[in-house]
Design a protein around this motif. Structure first.
Motif, mmCIF file in Angstrom:
data_model
loop_
_atom_site.group_PDB
_atom_site.id
_atom_site.type_symbol
_atom_site.label_atom_id
_atom_site.label_comp_id
_atom_site.label_asym_id
_atom_site.label_seq_id
_atom_site.Cartn_x
_atom_site.Cartn_y
_atom_site.Cartn_z
ATOM 1 N N ALA A 179 5.088 -0.927 -3.484
ATOM 2 C CA ALA A 179 5.908 0.245 -3.202
ATOM 3 C C ALA A 179 7.207 -0.210 -2.540
ATOM 4 C CB ALA A 179 5.168 1.211 -2.285
ATOM 5 N N ASP A 180 8.331 0.175 -3.137
ATOM 6 C CA ASP A 180 9.644 -0.134 -2.573
ATOM 7 C C ASP A 180 10.159 1.097 -1.840
ATOM 8 O OD1 ASP A 180 9.545 -2.602 -3.789
ATOM 9 O OD2 ASP A 180 10.743 -2.003 -5.518
ATOM 10 N N PHE A 235 8.305 -1.701 12.338
ATOM 11 C CA PHE A 235 7.255 -0.815 11.821
ATOM 12 C C PHE A 235 5.962 -1.609 11.646
ATOM 13 C CE2 PHE A 235 5.042 0.812 8.006
ATOM 14 C CZ PHE A 235 4.664 2.043 8.495
ATOM 15 N N ALA A 236 4.881 -1.073 12.179
ATOM 16 C CA ALA A 236 3.556 -1.653 11.984
ATOM 17 C C ALA A 236 2.766 -0.718 11.077
ATOM 18 C CB ALA A 236 2.842 -1.806 13.322
ATOM 19 N N PRO A 237 2.464 -1.135 9.840
ATOM 20 C CA PRO A 237 1.764 -0.258 8.913
ATOM 21 C C PRO A 237 0.364 0.115 9.402
ATOM 22 C CG PRO A 237 2.002 -2.446 7.969
ATOM 23 C CD PRO A 237 2.726 -2.449 9.268
ATOM 24 N N ILE A 271 10.610 6.540 -2.275
ATOM 25 C CA ILE A 271 9.694 5.447 -2.592
ATOM 26 C C ILE A 271 9.649 5.277 -4.102
ATOM 27 C CG2 ILE A 271 7.327 4.593 -2.417
ATOM 28 C CD1 ILE A 271 6.983 6.415 0.017
ATOM 29 N N ARG A 272 9.682 4.032 -4.535
ATOM 30 C CA ARG A 272 9.538 3.710 -5.960
ATOM 31 C C ARG A 272 8.314 2.817 -6.095
ATOM 32 N NH1 ARG A 272 14.169 0.191 -8.357
ATOM 33 N NH2 ARG A 272 13.183 -1.294 -6.968
ATOM 34 N N GLN A 325 0.836 -1.202 0.000
ATOM 35 C CA GLN A 325 0.000 0.000 0.000
ATOM 36 C C GLN A 325 0.869 1.249 0.000
ATOM 37 O OE1 GLN A 325 -2.512 -0.223 3.408
ATOM 38 N NE2 GLN A 325 -3.796 -1.851 2.571
ATOM 39 N N ARG A 326 0.430 2.234 -0.749
ATOM 40 C CA ARG A 326 1.151 3.504 -0.849
ATOM 41 C C ARG A 326 1.206 4.209 0.509
ATOM 42 N NH1 ARG A 326 0.434 9.075 -2.202
ATOM 43 N NH2 ARG A 326 1.946 9.718 -3.770
#
Length: 109
Positions: free
Chosen positions: A86-87, A105-107, A78-79, A58-59
């Motif tokens: 998304a990388d 990290f918890a999105p 971000i790529r 997710q973006r």
């Protein structure tokens, strides 16, 4: 020896040859400089000077991780190589610290 103007079409020979040469030249240029196939979009083979530390679907999650990295003083970008991908990339000297932060990290949901 003049040719009679009423019964001859000799004035069309020069332009016909010129158009034929231009047509052949156009075909040759298309063959010589053509690509041969339609270009396809593909992800880059390498990340250049940057190191990929995370791939998210997710973006918004990628933007949130980038904010966490920024708060820690790590420059990132971000790529988006494909839909729903998304990388997150950082410089190699910050990669280890960034991976540690990304692991914890918890999105956002």
């Amino acid at each position: 020896m003049p040719i009679g103007a009423g019964s001859s079409l000799h004035y069309l020979v020069g332009p016909a040859i010129a158009f034929a040469v231009l047509g052949l030249l156009a075909l040759f240029m298309r063959w010589a400089f053509g690509t041969g196939s339609a270009p396809t979009a593909s992800p880059p083979a390498d990340d250049g000077l940057l190191t990929r530390i995370a791939t998210l679907s997710q973006r918004e999650a990628a933007l949130a991780l980038r904010a966490v990295l920024s708060d820690a003083g790590i420059r990132s970008t971000i790529r988006f190589p494909a839909a729903h991908r998304a990388d997150v990339l950082v410089f190699p000297e910050d990669a280890e610290r960034a991976r540690t932060l990304a692991a914890s990290f918890a999105p956002p949901e």
